[in-house]
Motif scaffolding. Structure first.
Motif, PDB file in Angstrom:
ATOM      1  N   GLU A 199       0.824  -1.200   0.000  1.00  0.00           N
ATOM      2  CA  GLU A 199       0.000   0.000   0.000  1.00  0.00           C
ATOM      3  C   GLU A 199       0.866   1.261   0.000  1.00  0.00           C
ATOM      4  O   GLU A 199       0.518   2.264  -0.636  1.00  0.00           O
ATOM      5  CB  GLU A 199      -0.949   0.011   1.201  1.00  0.00           C
ATOM      6  CG  GLU A 199      -1.924   1.182   1.178  1.00  0.00           C
ATOM      7  CD  GLU A 199      -2.996   1.072   2.242  1.00  0.00           C
ATOM      8  OE1 GLU A 199      -3.679   2.079   2.474  1.00  0.00           O
ATOM      9  OE2 GLU A 199      -3.152  -0.016   2.838  1.00  0.00           O
ATOM     10  N   ARG A 202       1.854   1.762  -3.555  1.00  0.00           N
ATOM     11  CA  ARG A 202       0.773   2.333  -4.355  1.00  0.00           C
ATOM     12  C   ARG A 202       0.578   3.816  -4.053  1.00  0.00           C
ATOM     13  O   ARG A 202       0.282   4.596  -4.957  1.00  0.00           O
ATOM     14  CB  ARG A 202      -0.522   1.563  -4.097  1.00  0.00           C
ATOM     15  CG  ARG A 202      -0.554   0.176  -4.701  1.00  0.00           C
ATOM     16  CD  ARG A 202      -1.959  -0.396  -4.694  1.00  0.00           C
ATOM     17  NE  ARG A 202      -2.463  -0.627  -3.337  1.00  0.00           N
ATOM     18  CZ  ARG A 202      -2.344  -1.782  -2.695  1.00  0.00           C
ATOM     19  NH1 ARG A 202      -1.734  -2.810  -3.269  1.00  0.00           N
ATOM     20  NH2 ARG A 202      -2.842  -1.916  -1.483  1.00  0.00           N
ATOM     21  N   ALA A 323      -2.159   0.070 -10.847  1.00  0.00           N
ATOM     22  CA  ALA A 323      -1.738  -0.256  -9.483  1.00  0.00           C
ATOM     23  C   ALA A 323      -2.408   0.646  -8.460  1.00  0.00           C
ATOM     24  O   ALA A 323      -2.697   0.232  -7.336  1.00  0.00           O
ATOM     25  CB  ALA A 323      -0.225  -0.151  -9.361  1.00  0.00           C
ATOM     26  N   VAL A 324      -2.668   1.890  -8.854  1.00  0.00           N
ATOM     27  CA  VAL A 324      -3.261   2.848  -7.916  1.00  0.00           C
ATOM     28  C   VAL A 324      -4.732   2.537  -7.684  1.00  0.00           C
ATOM     29  O   VAL A 324      -5.260   2.722  -6.590  1.00  0.00           O
ATOM     30  CB  VAL A 324      -3.087   4.283  -8.446  1.00  0.00           C
ATOM     31  CG1 VAL A 324      -3.842   5.274  -7.582  1.00  0.00           C
ATOM     32  CG2 VAL A 324      -1.613   4.630  -8.483  1.00  0.00           C
ATOM     33  N   ARG A 326      -6.132  -0.101  -7.248  1.00  0.00           N
ATOM     34  CA  ARG A 326      -6.332  -1.149  -6.241  1.00  0.00           C
ATOM     35  C   ARG A 326      -6.247  -0.605  -4.838  1.00  0.00           C
ATOM     36  O   ARG A 326      -6.572  -1.277  -3.881  1.00  0.00           O
ATOM     37  CB  ARG A 326      -5.292  -2.256  -6.441  1.00  0.00           C
ATOM     38  CG  ARG A 326      -5.485  -3.047  -7.725  1.00  0.00           C
ATOM     39  CD  ARG A 326      -4.664  -4.320  -7.704  1.00  0.00           C
ATOM     40  NE  ARG A 326      -3.236  -4.041  -7.732  1.00  0.00           N
ATOM     41  CZ  ARG A 326      -2.528  -3.950  -8.853  1.00  0.00           C
ATOM     42  NH1 ARG A 326      -3.127  -4.105 -10.016  1.00  0.00           N
ATOM     43  NH2 ARG A 326      -1.241  -3.710  -8.821  1.00  0.00           N
ATOM     44  N   ALA A 327      -5.730   0.629  -4.702  1.00  0.00           N
ATOM     45  CA  ALA A 327      -5.663   1.231  -3.370  1.00  0.00           C
ATOM     46  C   ALA A 327      -7.051   1.639  -2.920  1.00  0.00           C
ATOM     47  O   ALA A 327      -7.971   1.779  -3.706  1.00  0.00           O
ATOM     48  CB  ALA A 327      -4.734   2.457  -3.393  1.00  0.00           C
TER      49      ALA A 327
END
Length: 346
Positions: A199, A202, A323-324, A326-327
């Protein structure tokens, strides 16, 4: 058209805009003319003189085109004034209803200006208006026709000279584009202390992508990144890295930012917030870029440009790195640019 004749447009934006939205409007205006001056919080001035030949439109038609772009792309209604200088254009905009444009041609400026009340002139407050009113001076034409010595006795030399120039419709101020930012900063405050390295990765990746967007919006590149990590105990760590070459390319910024994160060796640190700062800014047009024979680089930059266009049209969250996304979205407040430097006088 005379070489010395200017065509200045003043647009009132009938919308409550935040800093990012207002910046988008300025960027849109910059696509019409490079001579754009911000008049926060809800107006903008444009010198259209150099753009008329390019668009092959009359000044009035170019203003209508500008207003239609604002409405089509951002849903913003506006009213406009068009005149030979900044003061008259602003006054004409004040006299325009939403969706309308008031054009004051140079040869009719006195005719339009003189019947208007003295309070319509910028810089005339209640006290000055009351002083003039005691002597029967209620309209701008009366001020323009008054002998300079008489006006000086009423208001004093400095104020009288300025008021006389404005009453005659004179305003020599140019439309001055805003000064470029000295640095840009994006920050993220997490909802709770974060121990998860994935995390944290990200979070920094998202900030790097945001810095790239801001740089491209400002048409600047950065030569140095600084990452600051704040912890739950209110302590912090900072790392700085000079980039191999100035850039506004988000993947390059992300690689440098993640390198800074790795150098901190956070392990199981309880992270509360991240701040990424871009320094050493310079105009993108003046920056050199190492040529690459790798076609994937050009494709990546083309995709980046397309994503920026989508964000300008549909909002900053329209396109995000995979990828971001998924945060936790709730943990992502809007990052903001911070500008340091002397503000442009309006």
């Amino acid at each position: 058209m005379s070489i010395r004749q200017r065509h200045i447009a003043h647009l009132h934006l009938h919308a409550a805009l935040n800093e990012e939205q207002y910046g988008d409007v300025i960027e849109l205006m910059s696509g019409i003319t490079p001579h754009v001056q911000a008049v926060p919080p809800d107006a903008v001035q444009l010198d259209l003189t150099s753009a008329l030949r390019y668009f092959d439109l009359s000044p009035y038609d170019l203003v209508q085109t500008t207003m239609m772009r604002l409405k089509a792309l951002y849903g913003i209604d506006s009213s406009a004034g068009l005149a030979g200088n900044r003061m008259l254009a602003a006054m004409a905009a004040d006299a325009s209803a939403p969706g309308e444009t008031t054009w004051v041609p140079a040869d009719r400026a006195a005719e339009w200006l003189h019947p208007r009340p003295v309070t319509a002139l910028p810089g005339i407050g209640r006290t000055t208006a009351a002083t003039l009113g005691r002597y029967g001076l209620h309209h701008i034409g009366q001020i323009a026709d008054l002998p300079p010595a008489t006006l000086q006795r009423l208001l004093g030399t400095g104020q009288a000279r300025l008021l006389a120039e404005r009453a005659r419709g004179h305003d020599p101020r140019p439309v001055t584009p805003r000064e470029p930012a000295a640095h840009l900063t994006a920050d993220l405050v997490l909802e709770r202390d974060c121990l998860d390295p994935a995390e944290q990765h990200r979070s920094v990746l998202g900030l790097a992508d945001r810095i790239g967007q801001l740089l491209r919006g400002e048409r600047q590149v950065t030569g140095r990144l600084t990452l600051t990590v704040r912890y739950a105990d209110r302590s912090s760590s900072t790392r700085t890295r000079t980039l191999p070459e100035p850039t506004d390319h988000s993947p390059a910024l992300a690689a440098a930012a993640l390198g800074l994160l790795a150098s901190l060796g956070l392990q199981r640190a309880r992270v509360r917030a991240f701040t990424l700062r871009a320094d050493g800014l310079r105009p993108a047009a003046e920056a050199c870029r190492q040529l690459s024979f790798d076609p994937t680089d050009q494709r990546a930059r083309a995709a980046e440009a397309a994503a920026d266009r989508a964000r300008r049209r549909f909002g900053p969250d329209a396109v995000r790195p995979a990828a971001v996304t998924r945060a936790r979205r709730s943990a992502w407040p809007a990052a903001r640019p911070r500008t340091v430097g002397r503000p442009t006088a309006v």
